[in-house]
Write a protein that holds these residues in place. Structure first.
Motif, PDB file in Angstrom:
ATOM      1  N   LEU A 129       6.898 -51.982 -38.209  1.00  0.00           N
ATOM      2  CA  LEU A 129       5.530 -52.710 -39.546  1.00  0.00           C
ATOM      3  C   LEU A 129       5.365 -52.237 -41.047  1.00  0.00           C
ATOM      4  N   ARG A 184      -4.273 -51.219 -37.524  1.00  0.00           N
ATOM      5  CA  ARG A 184      -4.439 -51.607 -36.132  1.00  0.00           C
ATOM      6  C   ARG A 184      -2.599 -51.776 -35.100  1.00  0.00           C
ATOM      7  N   ARG A 214       3.537 -48.454 -28.988  1.00  0.00           N
ATOM      8  CA  ARG A 214       3.348 -48.920 -30.058  1.00  0.00           C
ATOM      9  C   ARG A 214       3.463 -48.909 -31.562  1.00  0.00           C
ATOM     10  N   HIS A 248       1.654 -56.882 -42.841  1.00  0.00           N
ATOM     11  CA  HIS A 248       1.820 -58.013 -41.424  1.00  0.00           C
ATOM     12  C   HIS A 248       0.888 -58.151 -40.591  1.00  0.00           C
ATOM     13  N   PRO A 249       0.660 -59.291 -40.618  1.00  0.00           N
ATOM     14  CA  PRO A 249      -0.477 -59.359 -39.589  1.00  0.00           C
ATOM     15  C   PRO A 249      -1.412 -58.839 -38.871  1.00  0.00           C
ATOM     16  N   SER A 250      -0.435 -57.984 -37.654  1.00  0.00           N
ATOM     17  CA  SER A 250      -0.784 -58.050 -36.871  1.00  0.00           C
ATOM     18  C   SER A 250      -0.794 -56.670 -37.188  1.00  0.00           C
ATOM     19  N   LEU A 251      -0.556 -56.076 -38.111  1.00  0.00           N
ATOM     20  CA  LEU A 251      -1.600 -54.727 -38.550  1.00  0.00           C
ATOM     21  C   LEU A 251      -2.564 -54.401 -39.309  1.00  0.00           C
ATOM     22  N   ARG A 252      -3.125 -56.087 -39.687  1.00  0.00           N
ATOM     23  CA  ARG A 252      -4.098 -56.108 -40.700  1.00  0.00           C
ATOM     24  C   ARG A 252      -4.879 -55.297 -40.657  1.00  0.00           C
ATOM     25  N   ASN A 288      -3.013 -51.571 -31.411  1.00  0.00           N
ATOM     26  CA  ASN A 288      -3.416 -52.474 -30.704  1.00  0.00           C
ATOM     27  C   ASN A 288      -4.600 -53.066 -30.534  1.00  0.00           C
ATOM     28  N   GLY A 289      -4.959 -53.451 -30.247  1.00  0.00           N
ATOM     29  CA  GLY A 289      -6.654 -54.522 -29.613  1.00  0.00           C
ATOM     30  C   GLY A 289      -7.129 -53.388 -29.398  1.00  0.00           C
ATOM     31  N   LYS A 347       6.150 -48.905 -33.286  1.00  0.00           N
ATOM     32  CA  LYS A 347       6.049 -50.415 -33.646  1.00  0.00           C
ATOM     33  C   LYS A 347       5.680 -50.987 -35.211  1.00  0.00           C
ATOM     34  N   ALA A 348       4.113 -49.884 -34.735  1.00  0.00           N
ATOM     35  CA  ALA A 348       3.421 -50.866 -35.984  1.00  0.00           C
ATOM     36  C   ALA A 348       3.601 -49.709 -37.094  1.00  0.00           C
TER      37      ALA A 348
END
Length: 81
Positions: free
Chosen positions: A30, A55, A23, A37-41, A57-58, A26-27
């Motif tokens: 990004l 991030r 993960r 990118h929104p998933s990185l926050r 992940n959570g 992948k981060a």
């Protein structure tokens, strides 16, 4: 932008579970494309030292600085809840 992995980051990465390592890759991909990118926050958590958090992940986060045209990867740790 290129990545510079600190020794601390390398140790933390090796200790992270294989799923987190995947993960994180992948981060980082990004991050290389778009820091917003929104998933990185991604956000600055220490303005004085210019340390960013993003991030994986959570439950996991990675920390970095932007210096000299590179992302300096500082650490990857479970997110304290």
């Amino acid at each position: 932008m290129r990545f510079v992995r600190t020794e601390r980051f390398k140790r933390s990465y090796r200790k992270a579970p294989p799923g987190i390592q995947r993960r994180l890759k992948k981060a980082l991909s990004l991050l290389a494309q778009d820091i917003r990118h929104p998933s990185l926050r991604a956000k600055i958590v220490d303005p004085e030292k210019r340390i960013w958090q993003a991030r994986v992940n959570g439950g996991w986060r990675f920390y970095f600085q932007i210096r000299e045209g590179a992302y300096y990867l500082l650490d990857v740790i479970p997110h304290p809840k």
